[in-house]
Design a protein around this motif. Structure first.
Motif, PDB file in Angstrom:
ATOM      1  N   GLU A   1       0.826  -1.197   0.000  1.00  0.00           N
ATOM      2  CA  GLU A   1       0.000   0.000   0.000  1.00  0.00           C
ATOM      3  C   GLU A   1       0.870   1.261   0.000  1.00  0.00           C
ATOM      4  O   GLU A   1       1.961   1.269   0.564  1.00  0.00           O
ATOM      5  CB  GLU A   1      -0.901   0.045   1.243  1.00  0.00           C
ATOM      6  CG  GLU A   1      -1.788  -1.155   1.465  1.00  0.00           C
ATOM      7  CD  GLU A   1      -1.160  -2.141   2.441  1.00  0.00           C
ATOM      8  OE1 GLU A   1       0.083  -2.223   2.500  1.00  0.00           O
ATOM      9  OE2 GLU A   1      -1.923  -2.828   3.140  1.00  0.00           O
ATOM     10  N   PHE A   2       0.336   2.309  -0.582  1.00  0.00           N
ATOM     11  CA  PHE A   2       0.992   3.612  -0.533  1.00  0.00           C
ATOM     12  C   PHE A   2       1.096   4.041   0.930  1.00  0.00           C
ATOM     13  O   PHE A   2       0.145   3.860   1.694  1.00  0.00           O
ATOM     14  CB  PHE A   2       0.172   4.626  -1.341  1.00  0.00           C
ATOM     15  CG  PHE A   2       0.867   5.937  -1.529  1.00  0.00           C
ATOM     16  CD1 PHE A   2       1.915   6.064  -2.433  1.00  0.00           C
ATOM     17  CD2 PHE A   2       0.493   7.051  -0.802  1.00  0.00           C
ATOM     18  CE1 PHE A   2       2.571   7.269  -2.605  1.00  0.00           C
ATOM     19  CE2 PHE A   2       1.142   8.265  -0.969  1.00  0.00           C
ATOM     20  CZ  PHE A   2       2.176   8.372  -1.873  1.00  0.00           C
ATOM     21  N   ASN A   3       2.230   4.607   1.289  1.00  0.00           N
ATOM     22  CA  ASN A   3       2.510   5.036   2.675  1.00  0.00           C
ATOM     23  C   ASN A   3       2.847   3.893   3.630  1.00  0.00           C
ATOM     24  O   ASN A   3       3.066   4.130   4.823  1.00  0.00           O
ATOM     25  CB  ASN A   3       1.350   5.834   3.309  1.00  0.00           C
ATOM     26  CG  ASN A   3       1.266   7.253   2.778  1.00  0.00           C
ATOM     27  OD1 ASN A   3       2.227   7.763   2.233  1.00  0.00           O
ATOM     28  ND2 ASN A   3       0.110   7.891   2.956  1.00  0.00           N
ATOM     29  N   SER A   4       2.848   2.651   3.150  1.00  0.00           N
ATOM     30  CA  SER A   4       3.302   1.604   4.067  1.00  0.00           C
ATOM     31  C   SER A   4       4.828   1.720   4.165  1.00  0.00           C
ATOM     32  O   SER A   4       5.485   2.236   3.267  1.00  0.00           O
ATOM     33  CB  SER A   4       2.853   0.217   3.618  1.00  0.00           C
ATOM     34  OG  SER A   4       3.406  -0.114   2.372  1.00  0.00           O
TER      35      SER A   4
ATOM     36  N   LEU B   1      -1.189   7.964   6.488  1.00  0.00           N
ATOM     37  CA  LEU B   1      -1.876   6.724   6.803  1.00  0.00           C
ATOM     38  C   LEU B   1      -1.570   5.738   5.691  1.00  0.00           C
ATOM     39  O   LEU B   1      -1.440   6.119   4.531  1.00  0.00           O
ATOM     40  CB  LEU B   1      -3.392   6.941   6.874  1.00  0.00           C
ATOM     41  CG  LEU B   1      -3.891   7.941   7.920  1.00  0.00           C
ATOM     42  CD1 LEU B   1      -5.395   8.136   7.777  1.00  0.00           C
ATOM     43  CD2 LEU B   1      -3.556   7.465   9.327  1.00  0.00           C
ATOM     44  N   VAL B   2      -1.442   4.479   6.060  1.00  0.00           N
ATOM     45  CA  VAL B   2      -1.282   3.455   5.042  1.00  0.00           C
ATOM     46  C   VAL B   2      -2.588   3.413   4.249  1.00  0.00           C
ATOM     47  O   VAL B   2      -3.665   3.326   4.828  1.00  0.00           O
ATOM     48  CB  VAL B   2      -1.015   2.087   5.697  1.00  0.00           C
ATOM     49  CG1 VAL B   2      -0.914   1.009   4.628  1.00  0.00           C
ATOM     50  CG2 VAL B   2       0.260   2.144   6.523  1.00  0.00           C
TER      51      VAL B   2
ATOM     52  N   LEU C   1       0.265   3.395  16.619  1.00  0.00           N
ATOM     53  CA  LEU C   1       1.457   2.689  17.079  1.00  0.00           C
ATOM     54  C   LEU C   1       2.369   2.275  15.923  1.00  0.00           C
ATOM     55  O   LEU C   1       3.591   2.245  16.059  1.00  0.00           O
ATOM     56  CB  LEU C   1       1.046   1.488  17.944  1.00  0.00           C
ATOM     57  CG  LEU C   1       0.332   1.914  19.242  1.00  0.00           C
ATOM     58  CD1 LEU C   1      -0.212   0.701  19.984  1.00  0.00           C
ATOM     59  CD2 LEU C   1       1.248   2.724  20.152  1.00  0.00           C
ATOM     60  N   TYR C   2       1.793   1.983  14.778  1.00  0.00           N
ATOM     61  CA  TYR C   2       2.586   1.684  13.569  1.00  0.00           C
ATOM     62  C   TYR C   2       3.483   2.875  13.263  1.00  0.00           C
ATOM     63  O   TYR C   2       4.661   2.735  12.959  1.00  0.00           O
ATOM     64  CB  TYR C   2       1.614   1.414  12.423  1.00  0.00           C
ATOM     65  CG  TYR C   2       2.245   1.067  11.077  1.00  0.00           C
ATOM     66  CD1 TYR C   2       2.741  -0.213  10.833  1.00  0.00           C
ATOM     67  CD2 TYR C   2       2.306   2.001  10.050  1.00  0.00           C
ATOM     68  CE1 TYR C   2       3.282  -0.545   9.600  1.00  0.00           C
ATOM     69  CE2 TYR C   2       2.847   1.678   8.813  1.00  0.00           C
ATOM     70  CZ  TYR C   2       3.331   0.402   8.594  1.00  0.00           C
ATOM     71  OH  TYR C   2       3.864   0.079   7.370  1.00  0.00           O
ATOM     72  N   ASP C   3       2.900   4.036  13.375  1.00  0.00           N
ATOM     73  CA  ASP C   3       3.631   5.271  13.099  1.00  0.00           C
ATOM     74  C   ASP C   3       4.723   5.524  14.147  1.00  0.00           C
ATOM     75  O   ASP C   3       5.862   5.814  13.824  1.00  0.00           O
ATOM     76  CB  ASP C   3       2.620   6.427  13.078  1.00  0.00           C
ATOM     77  CG  ASP C   3       3.287   7.772  12.907  1.00  0.00           C
ATOM     78  OD1 ASP C   3       3.803   8.025  11.811  1.00  0.00           O
ATOM     79  OD2 ASP C   3       3.303   8.554  13.882  1.00  0.00           O
TER      80      ASP C   3
END
Ligand code: SF4
Lengths: 615, 229
Positions: free
Chosen positions: A23-26, A249-250, A58-60
């Protein structure tokens, strides 16, 4: 990225877009250059997991640390699970496609009790032993977190480490400790867990011994070593304006449940609804400033291209600067064709002005939650809204062109009588009356009133934590009673499956003795209990019987006021004595003012945090 | 600034959709592109009304499981933008598996697109030379009856196949074919796969690792077989 096996399998499963990643932004990092590989697992489908705000945050946070690479893992749908088992394809992370044994830390976000079997199914697909005690030295550390862990006891022994409270800071501290111990050679599984137990907000279930009384109630939790804390204090982020929030955001390729920008306005809640766990465990309330929020919203819009921004918090209208915030946002959102939505409006704060701001795009439905059918019972649960508020609000909604009103209620609340049940039907009738009170040309077309009733589950860390849950038969009787009371065919009646609420109560209130039953279900291949089509009541009952568990012990028995509770080992800030006081006031039918009106001394202030109310 | 008629200013993009993005449905592609072009900050034209949306038109939607080197989308602009600039901005907002490689203000309509070429690669059990021969004799016949989707009825797909040729490539069979892309008689290449299954006995094993296929869309043509643009 994926091998031939996976791609051939993708052609034969439903919704293959769930599994492709890219995905874009992943975030893609060089795995050779990071010290800690972190797998963030969500025990439900991709569409649901991708929508979860906690995971997004939390991913971020984790990926902003150059030493950590956090990847996402979701539960495969059952058709994919079958294929994975058939072709021996292990569970893998979306970003790298690597199987989970390549990771250092594997964390699960436990959002609802009904995801426990899915969690175990994922551990199995990853090839990990489900019991923490059976894991080998080189197995990744399995971490649990999320709202369920305020009573994690039923699943505690499946986890090596549990994160109590907000994860932004703790997870990084855990990563750093892990990296440091790996680097200086002091790492062993047990040495790491022991050291981690000293981090505030970390609970290591294996470091406690649990004793029971003869009557089956809990006797005590005893730390195995002196340096292990007797109680685990919840972590919070002190200053929400300084707290990290994703700038990107993903972007999922397939449609997810909340496929939009979600802007968290504040944490905590100034209300004190006595049935509501979130309202207690997220205390104290901490707001973000309008300035911070506007910056975050614009930045997220630029980096995502979403055409909707959803403002969220437990009760959005309690935000102290809501008009200012919506006005500032509307300065650019309208021109950019972006709409605002406010999903958690309180009945008493609903206004024409607010509706105009948020509904320029969306028409159709609106939802209110009176929770109980009579004023008496609403006072008992401290809902603090009255019938006039509701009538005024639905009047505004109807005049504003909303023809579908959904009303949320609960069945089985403490002190509830049949009169309270009939009260739900009466209230719905009055809402219909409100529609017909409008002059005909002003009525929107297609009136629909939905009464949606769930079953009360006495949740840990609420003033009702000691209460009994109604028996299954009693819940059904009440559902039937309401059904017969609703005769108006313009009122639609929807109710939750009492069987689900019963199991939910057992899992929410249970202790460590439940774990074998959950493992029993997992061994039978059970997962996705949160999905109607996979929830299997009979199998749960079978599991309880096989493991010698009386589920009523945790539900209709109620808990004694002096009993040791499974969640007593956790300190959420709010004190037991406050909960007890609130319980007593409930039985007296006395309400408690919101934190904005008067601090009731709940104890959450000792956690610190920037907020305007705590004394 | 270049003078262009802005009454209905559509900009055409030709892009590839490859790798794992073959698993993204057309509907999801549309949703994704919507956000891509907003992020790219193009001077988009929006529809009127309560729920303004940009205008995007796609040619010959691709079904799930097909890769493509040749997808088209037209996006309506509010004002002139240099095609190369628009292309660069969009590409910066997409991942490597989906990239635009041509952008221009078109003179044709998507209804002028009549044929599309595909390459189908099949890994099958059996002798690849023999299987390729079997395919070619199938393509040589006048009728190829294939059951319709969700129906008992069959349909003759042969008239919708302009050409088809199977050759051996190592252990695989490669079929180069040109199929009708006329909106009124669009032939999904999955129908060719069905024919291989029914008539040539290929791709019938339940073991996904033993037999599988890939479809790649290569190019698009006008009715006279000149390249569509
Ligand atoms: S300390 Fe007082 S103001 Fe703060 S959350 Fe508790 S009751 Fe509310």
């Amino acid at each position: 990225m994926h091998n031939k096996n996976i791609s051939s399998v993708l052609k034969s499963v439903s919704k293959p877009g769930r599994y492709i990643g890219g995905e874009f932004n992943s975030v893609i990092k060089n795995k050779e250059e990071v010290g800690v590989r972190f797998a963030f697992c969500f025990p439900d489908t991709y569409e649901i997991g991708m929508s979860n705000l906690g995971v997004r945050i939390l991913y971020d946070v984790l990926n902003k640390d150059k030493d950590v690479w956090c990847e996402r893992v979701y539960a495969p749908w059952t058709d994919m699970k079958e294929k994975m088992e058939e072709y021996s394809i292990p569970l893998s992370a979306v970003e790298s496609g690597d199987s989970l044994d390549k990771f250092d830390l594997v964390a699960f976000s436990l959002q609802y009790e009904m995801c426990y079997t899915t969690t175990l199914a994922m551990l199995k697909l990853a090839g990990f032993p489900i019991w923490a005690k059976d894991r080998a030295e080189d197995c990744p550390i399995i971490i649990g977190g999320g709202p369920c862990v305020y009573n994690s006891e039923p699943v505690a022994e499946f986890f090596d480490l549990i994160n109590i409270g907000e994860g932004e800071e703790v997870l990084l501290e855990i990563c750093h400790l892990y990296k440091q111990m790996k680097e200086d050679g002091s790492y062993t599984r047990s040495a790491f867990l022991r050291a981690a137990s000293h981090i505030e907000g970390v609970y290591i279930p294996s470091l406690y011994e649990v004793a029971y009384n003869e009557d089956g109630t809990l006797k005590e939790y005893k730390p195995l070593f002196d340096d292990v804390p007797a109680k685990i204090k919840k972590r919070i982020v002190a200053d929400m304006d300084k707290a990290p929030y994703p700038e990107k955001l993903v972007m999922p390729y397939i449609e997810t449940v909340h496929d939009r920008i979600v802007l968290e306005i504040y944490r905590g809640c100034i209300r004190g609804c006595r049935f509501c766990q979130a309202g207690m465990v997220y205390r104290p309330i901490r707001e973000k400033s309008v300035e911070t929020l506007c910056k975050q919203a614009k930045c997220l819009y630029d980096n995502t291209g979403y055409d909707e921004i959803s403002l969220i918090s437990l009760s959005i209208s309690d935000y102290s600067s809501l008009p200012e915030l919506t006005d500032s946002l509307l300065e650019w959102t309208d021109a950019s064709h972006v709409s605002l939505s406010l999903p958690s409006l309180r009945i008493d704060s609903f206004s024409e002005e607010l509706m105009k701001k948020v509904s320029s795009v969306r028409t159709g439905g609106i939802t209110f939650a009176p929770e109980a059918g009579t004023q008496r019972l609403r006072d008992v649960i401290n809902k603090n809204v009255c019938e006039e508020d509701l009538m005024r609000s639905v009047g505004i909604a109807f005049r504003g062109g909303k023809s579908n009103v959904k009303l949320y209620f609960m069945n089985g609340l403490p002190t509830e009588t049949d009169e309270d049940i009939i009260g739900i039907s009466d209230l719905a009738k009055k809402v219909v009356g409100q529609y017909f009170a409008l002059p005909k040309p002003e009525r929107p077309k297609g009136l629909g009133v939905t009464v949606s009733v769930s079953c009360f589950v006495p949740k840990p860390f609420t003033p009702f934590q000691w209460e009994k849950q109604d028996t299954f038969d009693e819940l059904i009787r009440k559902q039937e009673l309401l059904k017969s009371a609703i005769t108006d065919r313009r009122i639609k009646y929807a109710y939750h499956d009492a069987k689900v609420s019963f199991i939910e109560a057992v899992l929410a209130r249970g202790d460590r003795r439940l774990a074998p039953a959950i493992a029993y279900l997992a061994d039978k291949g059970q997962m996705f209990d949160a999905w109607d089509e996979y929830f299997n009541y009979d199998l749960w009952i079978e599991a309880f019987e096989k493991c010698g568990i009386d589920p009523a012990f945790y539900t209709s028995r109620g808990f004694g006021l002096d009993e040791v509770l499974p969640w007593d080992i956790i300190d959420i800030g709010v004190t037991k004595s406050f909960l007890r006081r609130e319980r007593d006031k409930a039985y007296e039918g006395k309400t408690t003012p919101s934190c904005a009106e008067h601090c009731s001394g709940c104890g959450a202030n000792k956690l610190g945090g920037n907020n305007r109310w705590c004394k | 600034m270049v003078q262009v008629n802005t009454s209905k200013l559509f900009l055409r993009f030709r892009f590839k959709k490859q790798g794992s993005l073959q698993y993204i449905s057309h509907l999801d592609l549309v949703r994704t592109m919507h956000k891509v072009i907003v992020r790219a900050k193009l001077p988009l034209w929006y529809t009127e009304g309560f729920n303004p949306k940009p205008k995007m038109i796609f040619a010959a939607p691709l079904s799930i499981g097909t890769e493509s080197e040749c997808e088209f989308m037209d996006i309506r602009m509010n004002e002139y933008i240099d095609p190369a600039e628009a292309m660069a901005r969009i590409n910066a907002n997409m991942t490597s598996e989906m990239q635009i490689y041509e952008a221009y203000y078109p003179e044709s309509k998507f209804t002028d697109l009549k044929w599309m070429s595909y390459r189908i690669t099949v890994s099958s059990l059996g002798d690849p030379d023999q299987l390729a021969q079997r395919c070619n004799s199938l393509f040589a016949s006048d009728t190829i009856e294939v059951p319709k989707k969700n129906s008992e009825q069959t349909v003759n797909i042969r008239p919708l196949i302009k050409s088809a040729c199977a050759t051996r490539a190592g252990k695989n069979i490669v079929i180069d074919t040109i199929l009708s892309a006329d909106p009124s008689a669009f032939l999904n290449p999955e129908y060719v796969i069905k024919a291989l299954r029914d008539k040539c006995g290929m791709l019938t094993s339940p073991d996904l690792t033993a037999e599988h296929y890939e479809i790649l869309r290569l190019n698009a043509y006008f009715g006279d077989m000149t390249e569509f643009r």
